[in-house]
Write a protein that holds these residues in place. Structure first.
Motif, PDB file in Angstrom:
ATOM      1  N   ALA A   1       0.840  -1.197   0.000  1.00 46.42           N
ATOM      2  CA  ALA A   1       0.000   0.000   0.000  1.00 46.42           C
ATOM      3  C   ALA A   1       0.874   1.247   0.000  1.00 46.42           C
ATOM      4  O   ALA A   1       2.046   1.203   0.386  1.00 46.42           O
ATOM      5  N   PRO A   2       0.319   2.381  -0.397  1.00 42.49           N
ATOM      6  CA  PRO A   2       1.112   3.608  -0.428  1.00 42.49           C
ATOM      7  C   PRO A   2       1.397   4.135   0.977  1.00 42.49           C
ATOM      8  O   PRO A   2       0.706   3.797   1.935  1.00 42.49           O
ATOM      9  N   GLU A   3       2.413   4.977   1.047  1.00 43.79           N
ATOM     10  CA  GLU A   3       2.685   5.732   2.264  1.00 43.79           C
ATOM     11  C   GLU A   3       1.911   7.033   2.081  1.00 43.79           C
ATOM     12  O   GLU A   3       2.135   7.759   1.108  1.00 43.79           O
ATOM     13  N   VAL A   4       0.967   7.325   2.970  1.00 43.80           N
ATOM     14  CA  VAL A   4       0.116   8.500   2.780  1.00 43.80           C
ATOM     15  C   VAL A   4      -0.170   9.185   4.109  1.00 43.80           C
ATOM     16  O   VAL A   4      -0.356   8.521   5.127  1.00 43.80           O
ATOM     17  N   THR A   5      -0.146  10.516   4.074  1.00 39.86           N
ATOM     18  CA  THR A   5      -0.556  11.305   5.234  1.00 39.86           C
ATOM     19  C   THR A   5      -1.643  12.267   4.771  1.00 39.86           C
ATOM     20  O   THR A   5      -1.625  12.737   3.624  1.00 39.86           O
ATOM     21  N   PHE A   6      -2.575  12.538   5.669  1.00 41.21           N
ATOM     22  CA  PHE A   6      -3.679  13.440   5.376  1.00 41.21           C
ATOM     23  C   PHE A   6      -3.646  14.592   6.362  1.00 41.21           C
ATOM     24  O   PHE A   6      -3.383  14.380   7.548  1.00 41.21           O
ATOM     25  N   ALA A   7      -3.934  15.800   5.873  1.00 45.95           N
ATOM     26  CA  ALA A   7      -3.953  16.967   6.749  1.00 45.95           C
ATOM     27  C   ALA A   7      -4.986  17.959   6.245  1.00 45.95           C
ATOM     28  O   ALA A   7      -5.112  18.180   5.038  1.00 45.95           O
ATOM     29  N   GLY A   8      -5.712  18.556   7.193  1.00 45.92           N
ATOM     30  CA  GLY A   8      -6.597  19.654   6.850  1.00 45.92           C
ATOM     31  C   GLY A   8      -5.726  20.863   6.558  1.00 45.92           C
ATOM     32  O   GLY A   8      -4.932  21.272   7.402  1.00 45.92           O
ATOM     33  N   THR A   9      -5.827  21.424   5.355  1.00 43.91           N
ATOM     34  CA  THR A   9      -4.910  22.493   4.957  1.00 43.91           C
ATOM     35  C   THR A   9      -5.579  23.852   4.772  1.00 43.91           C
ATOM     36  O   THR A   9      -4.887  24.859   4.697  1.00 43.91           O
ATOM     37  N   ALA A  10      -6.891  23.883   4.688  1.00 40.57           N
ATOM     38  CA  ALA A  10      -7.639  25.139   4.533  1.00 40.57           C
ATOM     39  C   ALA A  10      -9.093  24.821   4.850  1.00 40.57           C
ATOM     40  O   ALA A  10      -9.491  23.649   4.865  1.00 40.57           O
ATOM     41  N   PRO A  11      -9.901  25.846   5.110  1.00 41.92           N
ATOM     42  CA  PRO A  11     -11.315  25.565   5.366  1.00 41.92           C
ATOM     43  C   PRO A  11     -11.933  24.752   4.220  1.00 41.92           C
ATOM     44  O   PRO A  11     -11.826  25.117   3.058  1.00 41.92           O
ATOM     45  N   GLY A  12     -12.491  23.589   4.552  1.00 40.01           N
ATOM     46  CA  GLY A  12     -13.130  22.727   3.563  1.00 40.01           C
ATOM     47  C   GLY A  12     -12.168  21.944   2.682  1.00 40.01           C
ATOM     48  O   GLY A  12     -12.591  21.352   1.697  1.00 40.01           O
ATOM     49  N   THR A  13     -10.881  21.909   3.052  1.00 41.15           N
ATOM     50  CA  THR A  13      -9.885  21.236   2.210  1.00 41.15           C
ATOM     51  C   THR A  13      -9.021  20.284   3.031  1.00 41.15           C
ATOM     52  O   THR A  13      -8.512  20.642   4.083  1.00 41.15           O
ATOM     53  N   VAL A  14      -8.851  19.077   2.501  1.00 40.35           N
ATOM     54  CA  VAL A  14      -7.930  18.094   3.080  1.00 40.35           C
ATOM     55  C   VAL A  14      -6.937  17.734   1.980  1.00 40.35           C
ATOM     56  O   VAL A  14      -7.321  17.501   0.835  1.00 40.35           O
ATOM     57  N   THR A  15      -5.656  17.697   2.349  1.00 40.31           N
ATOM     58  CA  THR A  15      -4.593  17.383   1.392  1.00 40.31           C
ATOM     59  C   THR A  15      -3.946  16.054   1.759  1.00 40.31           C
ATOM     60  O   THR A  15      -3.701  15.781   2.929  1.00 40.31           O
ATOM     61  N   ALA A  16      -3.678  15.252   0.748  1.00 38.01           N
ATOM     62  CA  ALA A  16      -2.977  13.972   0.920  1.00 38.01           C
ATOM     63  C   ALA A  16      -1.584  14.089   0.322  1.00 38.01           C
ATOM     64  O   ALA A  16      -1.430  14.577  -0.795  1.00 38.01           O
ATOM     65  N   THR A  17      -0.585  13.655   1.084  1.00 35.13           N
ATOM     66  CA  THR A  17       0.770  13.507   0.557  1.00 35.13           C
ATOM     67  C   THR A  17       0.962  12.012   0.384  1.00 35.13           C
ATOM     68  O   THR A  17       0.923  11.253   1.345  1.00 35.13           O
ATOM     69  N   LEU A  18       1.143  11.605  -0.849  1.00 32.06           N
ATOM     70  CA  LEU A  18       1.051  10.207  -1.256  1.00 32.06           C
ATOM     71  C   LEU A  18       2.352   9.756  -1.913  1.00 32.06           C
ATOM     72  O   LEU A  18       2.829  10.385  -2.848  1.00 32.06           O
ATOM     73  N   HIS A  19       2.925   8.655  -1.392  1.00 29.67           N
ATOM     74  CA  HIS A  19       4.160   8.107  -1.971  1.00 29.67           C
ATOM     75  C   HIS A  19       3.923   6.662  -2.401  1.00 29.67           C
ATOM     76  O   HIS A  19       3.432   5.847  -1.628  1.00 29.67           O
ATOM     77  N   ASN A  20       4.310   6.362  -3.651  1.00 31.14           N
ATOM     78  CA  ASN A  20       4.231   4.993  -4.174  1.00 31.14           C
ATOM     79  C   ASN A  20       5.584   4.326  -3.920  1.00 31.14           C
ATOM     80  O   ASN A  20       6.554   4.613  -4.612  1.00 31.14           O
ATOM     81  N   PRO A  21       5.659   3.397  -2.949  1.00 25.69           N
ATOM     82  CA  PRO A  21       6.937   2.753  -2.634  1.00 25.69           C
ATOM     83  C   PRO A  21       7.270   1.576  -3.555  1.00 25.69           C
ATOM     84  O   PRO A  21       8.318   0.959  -3.411  1.00 25.69           O
TER      85      PRO A  21
END
Length: 142
Positions: free
Chosen positions: A36-56
């Motif tokens: 599975a990917p290495e992924v982190t999720f973070a709320g980055t702005a009102p109404g927005t969630v950002t995923a940082t996604l790495h394909n290992p």
């Protein structure tokens, strides 16, 4: 004497055949384990969630997805556009916008195996808080 010539002929034929075998004959190497990917999720702005996604992996593509709203509607980060997918060894940042500020979503990453075995693998599902409305800024009149 005839027997020696026959043995010698058989031996020379065997050596010649072995000499001309292609060098590419090698045991098959198994594909590396697909994870599975290495992924982190973070709320980055009102109404927005950002995923940082790495394909290992050394093959395939990875994505981030979420369950949104009371019905847990399935959506993909970055609307599944090519730039929101992580290719082998690549890390991408992709967002999900237009979410209800102050709500929560469930999110996870997944990778599709483009190798001969095919299939896909999904990461753990996590709950992510969607940031609320940003505080107003400005100056007080006077």
């Amino acid at each position: 004497m005839t027997i020696r010539r026959v043995h010698r002929t058989i031996l020379l034929t065997a050596v010649a055949a072995a000499t001309f075998l292609p060098f590419s004959v090698a045991p098959a190497v198994a594909d590396a384990p697909f994870v599975a990917p290495e992924v982190t999720f973070a709320g980055t702005a009102p109404g927005t969630v950002t995923a940082t996604l790495h394909n290992p992996n050394d093959r395939g593509q990875c994505w981030a997805e979420a369950g949104v709203g009371p019905e847990n509607n399935h959506v993909f980060f970055g609307e599944s556009k090519p730039e929101s997918l992580a290719n082998p060894g690549q890390t991408v940042e992709t967002s999900l916008t237009g979410l209800e500020p102050g709500s929560t979503i469930t999110a996870r990453g997944g990778c599709a195996d483009t190798g001969p075995a095919g299939g896909y693998v999904l990461g753990e599902t996590v709950t992510v808080a969607v940031p609320g409305v940003a505080p107003a800024t400005g100056s007080f009149g006077g």
